[in-house]
Design a protein around this motif. Structure first.
Motif, PDB file in Angstrom:
ATOM      1  N   LEU A 141      -8.527  -5.621  -2.793  1.00  0.00           N
ATOM      2  CA  LEU A 141      -7.821  -6.917  -2.932  1.00  0.00           C
ATOM      3  C   LEU A 141      -8.899  -7.931  -2.293  1.00  0.00           C
ATOM      4  O   LEU A 141      -9.575  -7.886  -1.286  1.00  0.00           O
ATOM      5  CB  LEU A 141      -6.761  -7.031  -1.958  1.00  0.00           C
ATOM      6  N   ASP A 169      -8.816   2.737  -3.038  1.00  0.00           N
ATOM      7  CA  ASP A 169      -8.272   3.077  -4.288  1.00  0.00           C
ATOM      8  C   ASP A 169      -8.082   1.890  -4.858  1.00  0.00           C
ATOM      9  O   ASP A 169      -7.920   1.733  -6.224  1.00  0.00           O
ATOM     10  CB  ASP A 169      -6.731   4.016  -4.036  1.00  0.00           C
ATOM     11  N   ARG A 170      -8.039   0.796  -4.217  1.00  0.00           N
ATOM     12  CA  ARG A 170      -7.646  -0.353  -4.836  1.00  0.00           C
ATOM     13  C   ARG A 170      -8.384  -1.699  -3.948  1.00  0.00           C
ATOM     14  O   ARG A 170      -8.268  -1.379  -2.779  1.00  0.00           O
ATOM     15  CB  ARG A 170      -6.104  -0.647  -4.891  1.00  0.00           C
ATOM     16  N   VAL A 211       0.889  -1.065   0.112  1.00  0.00           N
ATOM     17  CA  VAL A 211      -0.311  -0.170  -0.008  1.00  0.00           C
ATOM     18  C   VAL A 211       0.806   1.333  -0.136  1.00  0.00           C
ATOM     19  O   VAL A 211       1.594   1.422   1.068  1.00  0.00           O
ATOM     20  CB  VAL A 211      -0.934   0.106   1.260  1.00  0.00           C
ATOM     21  N   ALA A 238      -7.343  -8.668  -7.592  1.00  0.00           N
ATOM     22  CA  ALA A 238      -6.973  -7.328  -7.225  1.00  0.00           C
ATOM     23  C   ALA A 238      -6.926  -6.290  -8.183  1.00  0.00           C
ATOM     24  O   ALA A 238      -7.079  -6.878  -9.476  1.00  0.00           O
ATOM     25  CB  ALA A 238      -5.383  -7.486  -6.825  1.00  0.00           C
ATOM     26  N   GLY A 239      -7.411  -5.216  -8.059  1.00  0.00           N
ATOM     27  CA  GLY A 239      -7.607  -4.073  -8.966  1.00  0.00           C
ATOM     28  C   GLY A 239      -8.385  -3.098  -8.508  1.00  0.00           C
ATOM     29  O   GLY A 239      -8.655  -2.715  -7.317  1.00  0.00           O
ATOM     30  N   PRO A 240      -8.450  -2.010  -9.205  1.00  0.00           N
ATOM     31  CA  PRO A 240      -9.126  -0.706  -8.978  1.00  0.00           C
ATOM     32  C   PRO A 240     -10.679  -1.215  -8.443  1.00  0.00           C
ATOM     33  O   PRO A 240     -11.135  -2.144  -9.197  1.00  0.00           O
ATOM     34  CB  PRO A 240      -8.917   0.203 -10.063  1.00  0.00           C
ATOM     35  N   PRO A 241     -11.462  -0.477  -7.637  1.00  0.00           N
ATOM     36  CA  PRO A 241     -12.881  -1.279  -7.372  1.00  0.00           C
ATOM     37  C   PRO A 241     -13.753  -1.077  -8.664  1.00  0.00           C
ATOM     38  O   PRO A 241     -14.457  -2.248  -8.531  1.00  0.00           O
ATOM     39  CB  PRO A 241     -13.254   0.142  -6.279  1.00  0.00           C
ATOM     40  N   GLU A 253     -12.964  -1.638 -11.543  1.00  0.00           N
ATOM     41  CA  GLU A 253     -12.604  -2.943 -12.398  1.00  0.00           C
ATOM     42  C   GLU A 253     -13.227  -4.185 -11.786  1.00  0.00           C
ATOM     43  O   GLU A 253     -13.898  -5.223 -12.401  1.00  0.00           O
ATOM     44  CB  GLU A 253     -11.122  -2.815 -12.468  1.00  0.00           C
ATOM     45  N   LEU A 261      -6.300   0.765   0.588  1.00  0.00           N
ATOM     46  CA  LEU A 261      -6.512  -0.698   0.199  1.00  0.00           C
ATOM     47  C   LEU A 261      -7.479  -1.382   0.830  1.00  0.00           C
ATOM     48  O   LEU A 261      -7.635  -1.275   2.298  1.00  0.00           O
ATOM     49  CB  LEU A 261      -5.348  -1.587   0.304  1.00  0.00           C
ATOM     50  N   GLU A 282      -2.565   5.871   0.198  1.00  0.00           N
ATOM     51  CA  GLU A 282      -3.614   4.841  -0.634  1.00  0.00           C
ATOM     52  C   GLU A 282      -4.420   3.998   0.337  1.00  0.00           C
ATOM     53  O   GLU A 282      -3.980   3.795   1.449  1.00  0.00           O
ATOM     54  CB  GLU A 282      -2.759   4.039  -1.501  1.00  0.00           C
TER      55      GLU A 282
END
Lengths: 271, 350
Positions: free
Chosen positions: B207, B204-205, B22, B217-220, B222, B28, B26
């Motif tokens: 998991l 922001d991301r 992280v 894992a990725g941006p929300p 996505e 996570l 950011e």
């Protein structure tokens, strides 16, 4: 009994009811007898006799000192039993609770073997510092502490186990080490449990007889506590034994009331 | 400055093996079902649970390194943690709760209290300072808990299901407030939640964790649009189908074909939104190229619509209005036809 059952209690089966009533009678009758036979008219004169005040003072003092010692030593011990992960904790707890089941006279004998003039520690204390413990007020406090401390330890350990340990984790994430956490979080959270344990411990110390008379003897003014005085008085002057008993009964009832408030009031640490 | 961790920990039968990175500033979100190992991860990061392997590093400083025998106890980590049920100390006032972390780290009583009042003002609870936690509402308590966690200016902020104990309306306002504070927070944040809305709104991301492993894992956005596991698909309300792309159609692993608008090849996922599925009592004629016979196996009210669980060659979720549901006379076991426009089907690589 009413003919029309209206939200009626299902009732108590006779085989349970009869022994229960007998038990209550058995427990209450002696106390009633004590109150009936109390010479209320010359209670005041009896209470002001020099020996009575002396024994009462000594009892209150030694029981309070024993409770103080138990708090200082017993609360940390309770924490170790409830929170630490040291090995042999079960054995430790069993050892701590032995005085609970041990006949107090045996406790007195055992204390004598340790702290008596010829005892393991006693001889050394005598030879090095010229200190003799048996048959002193110190011996009274030691005997009472030996018998009463387990009550405090067990009840504080119970309070610690019931308290939410996650508060301690929250404290740790806020930078508090275990000692700071103990002082600022754990102790306040279990304060009601400690108070209840202290009252229980104090009451037990106040009533202590066997270990005291064995280890400390029965000397008016230095080691003759109320229970000892009661026993002695019964041989010579039953009336004053009754008076002394009533005083102890009053103190015990006051203790019970204090406990009841603690137990039924804010027993837990809930906000 | 950042969090860099490789956490290995055994919890009963669950083996947790999670790598987390992280950046500063950011957020996570670690999203997953109960028992997936999210809380174990958080407890390891907090120093409350020694890991069985791996390491935790914050701002280049090792907090845990099992191989090197390093384990910094919780109280020596510069972190703030917010728990599900706030865990404000019941015997302290709100101000003293917030000041607690400053006091333990050596600040004086007066200066700690002043800083605590400032933090209470920031969460708009300035006038509640002299109250006890028991006199606060759930939302207020959680805001105080946030202030308490942030007051120590931690390098790492850990949020353990911070909103899940709140009722729906309170959750909305506290979530908005949390979002604002996370925006201002300069350190790294790890948010553990099983609510995808929290993850979408705050992180922001994302998991996604299942059974101790990262499954996506990725941006929300996505993750929400292109779920890779049934768990995530269900969370975001999509039907997820796996298959092989054959140009304009996808042959599903479970049998059946789906027509897609964009040509696809290789292993792919097909995701269908329940509101794009139409139900018919008889085979429909005309435009839709995807028509499948299905059987209704379940129905639950979902807002103004009814979410229908459909079984068949192509298992689907379909949202129909309550009126349509009644009109079709739907009952469990009903045989129906489902149709979806090819343009409504999302297809992406597996």
């Amino acid at each position: 009994m009413r003919g029309q059952p209206r939200r009626r209690d299902p009732g108590i089966p006779l085989p349970l009811l009869v022994p229960a009533v007998a038990a209550v009678t058995f427990l209450v009758l002696p106390l009633v007898a004590l109150l009936i036979r109390t010479p209320w008219s010359d209670l005041a004169t009896q209470l002001t006799l020099p020996g009575v005040g002396q024994a009462l003072r000594l009892s209150l003092l030694s029981a309070s000192l024993a409770t103080a010692v138990s708090l200082v030593l017993g609360v940390p011990l309770a924490w170790v039993l409830a929170r630490s992960r040291i090995r042999g904790r079960g054995v430790l707890r069993a050892l701590v609770t032995v005085p609970l089941v041990l006949p107090p006279v045996v406790g007195g004998v055992a204390l004598f073997l340790v702290l008596g003039r010829q005892g393991i520690l006693g001889r050394w204390l005598d030879e090095t510092f010229g200190l003799t413990i048996p048959f002193t007020t110190t011996a009274v406090v030691i005997a009472e502490t030996f018998v009463a401390m387990p009550f405090l330890v067990i009840s504080v350990e119970g309070a610690l186990r019931a308290a939410d340990a996650r508060y301690e984790e929250a404290a740790a994430t806020l930078g508090a080490d275990r000692w700071t956490t103990f002082r600022r979080v754990t102790l306040p959270l279990v304060a009601p449990g400690i108070a209840a344990g202290a009252v229980l411990c104090w009451a037990r110390a106040l009533g202590e007889f066997g270990a005291t008379i064995t280890f400390a003897g029965n000397f008016p003014g230095t080691t003759q506590t109320m229970p000892l005085a009661v026993y002695l008085a019964l041989q010579r002057d039953p009336e004053s034994a009754i008076v002394l008993s009533v005083v102890l009964l009053a103190v015990s009832l006051a203790t019970l009331l204090a406990l009841r408030g603690r137990w039924l009031g804010r027993a837990g640490a809930a906000p | 400055m950042s969090l860099d961790a490789a956490v290995r920990v055994q919890r009963g039968v669950l083996h947790v093996e999670l790598d987390v990175h992280v950046e500063d500033g950011e957020v996570l979100a670690v999203l997953g079902p109960n028992g997936a190992g999210k809380s174990s991860l958080l407890r390891v990061l907090a120093g409350l649970l020694p890991p069985d392997g791996g390491r935790v590093e914050v701002d280049g400083e090792p907090w845990d390194d099992v191989a090197a025998g390093v384990h910094l106890p919780a109280h020596r980590r510069r972190l703030g943690m917010v728990f599900q049920d706030h865990l404000l100390f019941p015997h302290l006032t709100v101000t003293d709760n917030v000041a607690f972390g400053l006091r333990t780290r050596g600040a004086g009583r007066r200066e700690s209290r002043a800083a605590a009042r400032e933090w209470l003002a920031r969460v708009e609870l300035a006038e509640f300072g002299s109250r006890r936690p028991g006199e606060l509402s759930g939302g207020q308590a959680q805001r105080v808990a946030l202030a308490r966690a942030l007051a120590g200016e931690p390098a790492l902020l850990l949020l353990d299901e911070p909103l899940s104990a709140l009722d729906a309306r309170t959750r909305l306002t506290v979530r908005a407030e949390l979002r604002r504070h996370l925006g201002d927070f300069p350190g790294s944040t790890v948010l553990v939640t099983h609510d995808p809305v929290d993850a979408m709104a705050l992180a922001d991301r994302v998991l996604v964790v299942e059974e101790g492993r990262v499954v996506q894992a990725g941006p929300p956005g996505e993750v929400a649009r292109r779920p890779r596991t049934d768990y995530v698909a269900r969370l975001v309300g999509l039907s997820l189908l796996a298959g092989a792309g054959e140009g304009a159609t996808v042959r599903l692993d479970g049998g059946g074909r789906v027509a897609v608008a964009e040509p696809a090849s290789g292993s792919v996922f097909v995701a269908v939104r329940p509101e794009s599925v139409a139900l018919w009592p008889d085979p429909p004629h005309g435009s839709p190229r995807n028509v499948w016979p299905v059987r209704l196996v379940g129905a639950t009210p979902h807002g103004a619509t009814v979410r229908c669980e459909l079984d068949g060659e192509v298992p689907l979720l379909a949202d129909v209005t309550a009126a349509a549901f009644a009109e079709l006379g739907l009952a469990p076991g009903a045989e129906l036809w489902a149709s979806v426009k090819a343009s409504e089907v999302a297809v992406y690589e597996r």
